[in-house]
Scaffold this active site. Sequence first.
Site, mmCIF file in Angstrom:
data_model
loop_
_atom_site.group_PDB
_atom_site.id
_atom_site.type_symbol
_atom_site.label_atom_id
_atom_site.label_comp_id
_atom_site.label_asym_id
_atom_site.label_seq_id
_atom_site.Cartn_x
_atom_site.Cartn_y
_atom_site.Cartn_z
ATOM 1 N N HIS A 1 -2.873 7.322 6.998
ATOM 2 C CA HIS A 1 -1.879 8.251 6.428
ATOM 3 C C HIS A 1 -2.548 9.559 5.991
ATOM 4 C CE1 HIS A 1 2.030 6.338 6.331
ATOM 5 N NE2 HIS A 1 1.560 5.226 5.784
ATOM 6 N N HIS B 1 -4.482 1.169 7.309
ATOM 7 C CA HIS B 1 -3.164 1.801 7.417
ATOM 8 C C HIS B 1 -3.066 3.003 6.456
ATOM 9 C CE1 HIS B 1 1.371 1.488 7.855
ATOM 10 N NE2 HIS B 1 1.262 2.210 6.757
ATOM 11 N N GLU B 2 -3.513 2.805 5.207
ATOM 12 C CA GLU B 2 -3.421 3.897 4.211
ATOM 13 C C GLU B 2 -4.356 5.043 4.552
ATOM 14 O OE1 GLU B 2 -0.880 3.718 2.533
ATOM 15 O OE2 GLU B 2 -0.620 1.577 2.836
ATOM 16 N N GLY C 1 0.823 -1.195 0.000
ATOM 17 C CA GLY C 1 0.000 0.000 0.000
ATOM 18 C C GLY C 1 0.856 1.243 0.000
ATOM 19 N N GLN D 1 2.832 9.995 1.275
ATOM 20 C CA GLN D 1 4.131 9.316 1.325
ATOM 21 C C GLN D 1 5.014 9.680 0.135
ATOM 22 O OE1 GLN D 1 2.335 5.235 2.150
ATOM 23 N NE2 GLN D 1 4.237 5.102 3.310
ATOM 24 N N CYS E 1 5.756 -0.071 7.490
ATOM 25 C CA CYS E 1 5.417 1.060 6.626
ATOM 26 C C CYS E 1 6.634 1.419 5.784
ATOM 27 C CB CYS E 1 5.021 2.250 7.496
ATOM 28 S SG CYS E 1 4.589 3.726 6.557
ATOM 29 N N LEU E 2 6.389 1.759 4.513
ATOM 30 C CA LEU E 2 7.491 2.157 3.630
ATOM 31 C C LEU E 2 8.165 3.441 4.124
ATOM 32 C CD1 LEU E 2 5.709 1.409 0.252
ATOM 33 C CD2 LEU E 2 7.638 0.134 1.214
HETATM 34 CO CO CO Z 1 2.527 3.416 5.660
#
Ligand code: CO
Length: 178
Positions: free
Chosen positions: A141, A137-138, A46, A51, A95-96
């Site tokens: 953000h 999660h997204e 995701g 991000q 998370c990225l």
């Molecule tokens: Co994330």
Amino acid sequence: MALRNIVEKGDNILEKHCRPVTAFNEKLHILLDDMQETLEKSGGVGLAAPQVGVLRRAVLVVETNVPEGEDEQVIELVNPELIYEDGSQEGPEGCLSLPGVYGWVERPMYVKVRAQDRYGDWFELEAEDLTARAICHELDHLEGIMFDELADHMMSDEELDEYYGQNVSQSPQAKRKR
Ligand code: CO
């Protein structure tokens, strides 16, 4: 398409509330295409627009619950709203924007979201298990919330090894970041 830089925690762009997408134009399509390429290269499940430094309500989620042999599907959610959730699951989340770090996070087991596609058409999407986790999660953000703020605790390498040792069938998917 082009790769975009993934913003990492510490940059306050990740703490901001994102504005709705109002123009379903070429600029949005380029953003979504670039996000797709960036997500694909990262191997994550995701990615949210903030991000990549864009404070707009757009996310990508990979539907990983597909029959064996079928390709995973990348779903674009523009202006997504959580309209229903049920059950709960607990597990590791990464998370990225926070490389190498995992936390133990509780999420709903099932969610239903309403969102627009890249052309502005509304649709509903149901998801469960890891895909439900990725969607939550997204969406967080977009409110400037990172998973480590919700985590019961951050996980040590030993704890991760132990978890994935006992959940081998889940590990390749579960360990992928969002
Ligand atoms: Co994330």
